[in-house]
Design a protein around this motif. Structure first.
Motif, PDB file in Angstrom:
ATOM      1  N   SER A 113       0.843  -1.203   0.000  1.00 55.09           N
ATOM      2  CA  SER A 113       0.000   0.000   0.000  1.00 55.09           C
ATOM      3  C   SER A 113       0.872   1.244   0.000  1.00 55.09           C
ATOM      4  N   GLY A 114       0.330   2.316  -0.519  1.00 57.22           N
ATOM      5  CA  GLY A 114       1.037   3.592  -0.529  1.00 57.22           C
ATOM      6  C   GLY A 114       2.254   3.585  -1.424  1.00 57.22           C
ATOM      7  N   SER A 115       3.125   4.521  -1.181  1.00 59.10           N
ATOM      8  CA  SER A 115       4.328   4.694  -1.989  1.00 59.10           C
ATOM      9  C   SER A 115       5.304   3.533  -1.825  1.00 59.10           C
ATOM     10  N   ALA A 116       6.083   3.280  -2.860  1.00 64.39           N
ATOM     11  CA  ALA A 116       7.162   2.284  -2.800  1.00 64.39           C
ATOM     12  C   ALA A 116       8.434   2.902  -2.240  1.00 64.39           C
ATOM     13  N   TRP A 117       8.321   4.104  -1.688  1.00 68.77           N
ATOM     14  CA  TRP A 117       9.469   4.831  -1.137  1.00 68.77           C
ATOM     15  C   TRP A 117       9.161   5.280   0.284  1.00 68.77           C
ATOM     16  N   THR A 118      10.168   5.233   1.146  1.00 72.34           N
ATOM     17  CA  THR A 118      10.038   5.718   2.520  1.00 72.34           C
ATOM     18  C   THR A 118      11.096   6.786   2.775  1.00 72.34           C
ATOM     19  N   TRP A 119      10.651   7.893   3.338  1.00 75.15           N
ATOM     20  CA  TRP A 119      11.531   9.006   3.661  1.00 75.15           C
ATOM     21  C   TRP A 119      12.354   8.682   4.895  1.00 75.15           C
ATOM     22  N   ASP A 120      13.652   8.933   4.815  1.00 78.71           N
ATOM     23  CA  ASP A 120      14.558   8.749   5.939  1.00 78.71           C
ATOM     24  C   ASP A 120      14.966  10.132   6.421  1.00 78.71           C
ATOM     25  N   GLU A 121      14.463  10.506   7.566  1.00 79.13           N
ATOM     26  CA  GLU A 121      14.700  11.846   8.106  1.00 79.13           C
ATOM     27  C   GLU A 121      16.186  12.119   8.344  1.00 79.13           C
ATOM     28  N   LYS A 122      16.893  11.117   8.840  1.00 83.48           N
ATOM     29  CA  LYS A 122      18.297  11.319   9.208  1.00 83.48           C
ATOM     30  C   LYS A 122      19.158  11.697   8.003  1.00 83.48           C
ATOM     31  N   THR A 123      19.004  10.987   6.899  1.00 86.87           N
ATOM     32  CA  THR A 123      19.872  11.245   5.737  1.00 86.87           C
ATOM     33  C   THR A 123      19.186  12.049   4.635  1.00 86.87           C
ATOM     34  N   GLN A 124      17.930  12.412   4.875  1.00 81.06           N
ATOM     35  CA  GLN A 124      17.201  13.274   3.946  1.00 81.06           C
ATOM     36  C   GLN A 124      17.115  12.698   2.525  1.00 81.06           C
ATOM     37  N   GLN A 125      16.862  11.393   2.456  1.00 76.19           N
ATOM     38  CA  GLN A 125      16.615  10.717   1.179  1.00 76.19           C
ATOM     39  C   GLN A 125      15.544   9.656   1.384  1.00 76.19           C
ATOM     40  N   TYR A 126      15.015   9.190   0.266  1.00 74.11           N
ATOM     41  CA  TYR A 126      14.063   8.082   0.272  1.00 74.11           C
ATOM     42  C   TYR A 126      14.795   6.777  -0.007  1.00 74.11           C
ATOM     43  N   TYR A 127      14.312   5.682   0.578  1.00 76.22           N
ATOM     44  CA  TYR A 127      14.780   4.360   0.187  1.00 76.22           C
ATOM     45  C   TYR A 127      13.612   3.600  -0.451  1.00 76.22           C
ATOM     46  N   MET A 128      13.959   2.774  -1.445  1.00 74.69           N
ATOM     47  CA  MET A 128      12.942   1.978  -2.126  1.00 74.69           C
ATOM     48  C   MET A 128      12.571   0.784  -1.270  1.00 74.69           C
ATOM     49  N   ARG A 129      11.277   0.515  -1.237  1.00 73.95           N
ATOM     50  CA  ARG A 129      10.762  -0.667  -0.546  1.00 73.95           C
ATOM     51  C   ARG A 129       9.490  -1.076  -1.284  1.00 73.95           C
ATOM     52  N   LEU A 130       9.651  -2.015  -2.182  1.00 77.64           N
ATOM     53  CA  LEU A 130       8.516  -2.431  -3.001  1.00 77.64           C
ATOM     54  C   LEU A 130       7.435  -3.118  -2.170  1.00 77.64           C
ATOM     55  N   PHE A 131       7.761  -3.534  -0.968  1.00 79.82           N
ATOM     56  CA  PHE A 131       6.791  -4.209  -0.113  1.00 79.82           C
ATOM     57  C   PHE A 131       6.543  -3.356   1.129  1.00 79.82           C
ATOM     58  N   ALA A 132       6.825  -3.855   2.311  1.00 76.95           N
ATOM     59  CA  ALA A 132       6.565  -3.109   3.542  1.00 76.95           C
ATOM     60  C   ALA A 132       7.654  -2.061   3.789  1.00 76.95           C
ATOM     61  N   GLU A 133       7.293  -1.036   4.535  1.00 75.07           N
ATOM     62  CA  GLU A 133       8.253   0.008   4.907  1.00 75.07           C
ATOM     63  C   GLU A 133       9.462  -0.586   5.610  1.00 75.07           C
ATOM     64  N   SER A 134       9.252  -1.677   6.319  1.00 79.01           N
ATOM     65  CA  SER A 134      10.336  -2.326   7.064  1.00 79.01           C
ATOM     66  C   SER A 134      11.147  -3.300   6.216  1.00 79.01           C
ATOM     67  N   GLN A 135      10.938  -3.289   4.871  1.00 80.64           N
ATOM     68  CA  GLN A 135      11.639  -4.216   3.978  1.00 80.64           C
ATOM     69  C   GLN A 135      12.323  -3.464   2.826  1.00 80.64           C
ATOM     70  N   PRO A 136      13.402  -2.742   3.121  1.00 76.36           N
ATOM     71  CA  PRO A 136      14.086  -2.000   2.054  1.00 76.36           C
ATOM     72  C   PRO A 136      14.700  -2.921   1.007  1.00 76.36           C
ATOM     73  N   ASP A 137      14.546  -2.534  -0.267  1.00 76.99           N
ATOM     74  CA  ASP A 137      15.087  -3.330  -1.370  1.00 76.99           C
ATOM     75  C   ASP A 137      16.606  -3.235  -1.424  1.00 76.99           C
ATOM     76  N   LEU A 138      17.231  -4.384  -1.652  1.00 74.34           N
ATOM     77  CA  LEU A 138      18.672  -4.429  -1.879  1.00 74.34           C
ATOM     78  C   LEU A 138      18.990  -3.940  -3.292  1.00 74.34           C
ATOM     79  N   ASN A 139      20.169  -3.375  -3.456  1.00 73.65           N
ATOM     80  CA  ASN A 139      20.614  -2.871  -4.761  1.00 73.65           C
ATOM     81  C   ASN A 139      21.444  -3.948  -5.457  1.00 73.65           C
ATOM     82  N   TRP A 140      20.807  -4.709  -6.325  1.00 70.94           N
ATOM     83  CA  TRP A 140      21.479  -5.786  -7.037  1.00 70.94           C
ATOM     84  C   TRP A 140      22.463  -5.270  -8.076  1.00 70.94           C
ATOM     85  N   GLU A 141      22.430  -4.003  -8.392  1.00 64.89           N
ATOM     86  CA  GLU A 141      23.396  -3.430  -9.332  1.00 64.89           C
ATOM     87  C   GLU A 141      24.801  -3.392  -8.718  1.00 64.89           C
TER      88      GLU A 141
END
Length: 186
Positions: A58-86
């Motif tokens: 549900s909602g955005s596939a991105w979660t804002w991180d206040e500490k570093t002032q960027q979003y991280y991708m999480r295609l599923f739950a907010e507590s499940q950040p996607d790994l960068n396979w690149e």
């Protein structure tokens, strides 16, 4: 009896040590182990996520991180950040800590979770509204409509995983690849 384990290597918990390091600062060596992006701003100056992708939950596939002032991708739950396979270092760590670890314990194979999502199409861009699939009540977030499924390097990633790990063991694997695989026939 044989033991087949669920292999979840698209994402980790946000409590995982790798993610805790990644989110500790923008210049942490593990920062690139996850997918981080700057915010965009709408015409009113309101902060919005890097893309309009909707999470599978549900909602955005991105979660804002206040500490570093960027979003991280999480295609599923907010507590499940996607790994960068690149990132090659990330892949090696996945192979060593998640895959070889269990194979060396004697499991007989894996059901590979979300196997079609490791390769995203870069640069990341907004999903287009598809009236045949998208609800007219959606206001901003849309399914990524193929922008992160079965991306351009997916076969390369699995060939590497097979040559560096799977081929060294007598195991079976089956992948959860989900919908939208028709392009393989094109």
């Amino acid at each position: 009896m044989k033991l087949i384990c669920d292999l979840v290597i698209n994402h980790t918990s946000d409590q995982h040590a790798w993610f805790q390091e990644s989110r500790s600062s923008r210049d942490n060596p593990k920062r690139d182990w996850y997918i981080w992006r700057d915010a965009r701003y709408d015409e009113n100056g309101k902060r919005i996520p890097p893309t309009n992708w909707r999470s599978y939950f549900s909602g955005s596939a991105w979660t804002w991180d206040e500490k570093t002032q960027q979003y991280y991708m999480r295609l599923f739950a907010e507590s499940q950040p996607d790994l960068n396979w690149e990132n090659e270092e990330t892949r090696k760590a996945i192979y060593d800590s998640a895959v070889k670890f269990w194979l060396d314990k004697g499991v007989d194979g894996f059901r590979i979770d979300t196997a079609g999502l490791y390769s995203k199409k870069y640069p990341l861009e907004d999903a287009k509204y598809d009236p045949s699939k998208d609800s007219p009540t959606d206001e901003f977030y849309f399914p990524e409509n193929g922008l992160c499924k079965h991306g351009p390097r997916i076969h390369e990633f699995f060939k590497e995983l097979n040559s560096k790990v799977f081929s060294k063991y007598d195991i079976m694997t089956v992948g959860e690849v989900g919908e939208n695989t028709n392009h393989f026939l094109e």
